[in-house]
Write a protein that holds these residues in place. Sequence first.
Motif, PDB file in Angstrom:
ATOM      1  N   THR A   1      16.145 -10.580 -36.226  1.00 53.84           N
ATOM      2  CA  THR A   1      14.735 -10.607 -36.614  1.00 53.84           C
ATOM      3  C   THR A   1      13.832 -10.395 -35.408  1.00 53.84           C
ATOM      4  O   THR A   1      12.830  -9.668 -35.484  1.00 53.84           O
ATOM      5  CB  THR A   1      14.389 -11.942 -37.289  1.00 53.84           C
ATOM      6  N   VAL A   2      14.183 -11.008 -34.286  1.00 56.99           N
ATOM      7  CA  VAL A   2      13.411 -10.819 -33.054  1.00 56.99           C
ATOM      8  C   VAL A   2      13.385  -9.337 -32.679  1.00 56.99           C
ATOM      9  O   VAL A   2      12.326  -8.785 -32.352  1.00 56.99           O
ATOM     10  CB  VAL A   2      13.992 -11.656 -31.903  1.00 56.99           C
ATOM     11  N   GLU A   3      14.528  -8.681 -32.741  1.00 58.20           N
ATOM     12  CA  GLU A   3      14.597  -7.254 -32.394  1.00 58.20           C
ATOM     13  C   GLU A   3      13.763  -6.421 -33.360  1.00 58.20           C
ATOM     14  O   GLU A   3      13.071  -5.478 -32.951  1.00 58.20           O
ATOM     15  CB  GLU A   3      16.055  -6.792 -32.411  1.00 58.20           C
ATOM     16  N   THR A   4      13.818  -6.762 -34.640  1.00 56.31           N
ATOM     17  CA  THR A   4      13.026  -6.039 -35.640  1.00 56.31           C
ATOM     18  C   THR A   4      11.538  -6.155 -35.349  1.00 56.31           C
ATOM     19  O   THR A   4      10.787  -5.170 -35.442  1.00 56.31           O
ATOM     20  CB  THR A   4      13.316  -6.586 -37.053  1.00 56.31           C
ATOM     21  N   VAL A   5      11.092  -7.352 -34.984  1.00 57.76           N
ATOM     22  CA  VAL A   5       9.669  -7.569 -34.682  1.00 57.76           C
ATOM     23  C   VAL A   5       9.264  -6.796 -33.429  1.00 57.76           C
ATOM     24  O   VAL A   5       8.201  -6.164 -33.403  1.00 57.76           O
ATOM     25  CB  VAL A   5       9.379  -9.075 -34.516  1.00 57.76           C
TER      26      VAL A   5
END
Length: 210
Positions: free
Chosen positions: A187-191
């Motif tokens: 999720t961090v990478e997606t954001v």
Amino acid sequence: MASLEQLAAQLYDAGAVQLGDIEAMKGRRTPIYFDLRVVVSHPSIMMAVVLHLQNLADEIEHDILCGVPYAALPFTAIMSVNSNTPMIMKRKEKKLYASKKILEGIFQPKQKCLVVEDVVTSGGSLLETVGTLRDEGLIVTDAVIVLDREQGGASILKRNGVRVHSLLTLGKLVKMLRDAGRISDETVETVFDHIKVSQFGVGDNLEIAE
């Protein structure tokens, strides 16, 4: 007072941070949405946000406060009471009868007004408020905000003579939430990917007159 790390987790648990493929402003999609309006139902979280905003405000010279309608108004009101600093309110539309005011409250031309906002993405809502305040003769050079989504809004505001002081950036927020076990590395990478490709800038024509 809760640390910023604790506050980030509390905001997530309260539903102020939402994940998914969400439609945001101007029809854009976002994997993460920040809705501070829910915080009015959580007094302890609201007070924690206010105390952190007040710490930022204490470092900035100002005579009065003005919150951007509507999410920032509860925070601004509490800041006003806690610091004994007068507050004014911007109406969404000019009053069409009696005083026909666009600003409610008492102020004098050339007073320094500190603007309070919840989230800055493009900076458009904050710029609209700044424009109204300046049109009424107030001096606006700074704003304190809860979250900078790092999508260009702070830079646009800076070009219009407004320095943005934020409690959190979107990048720092998601890292805190990951470290608190609320979201995954994926999720961090997606954001972060979203931040890179979803930038507002000169072509978005958000500047206002000085």
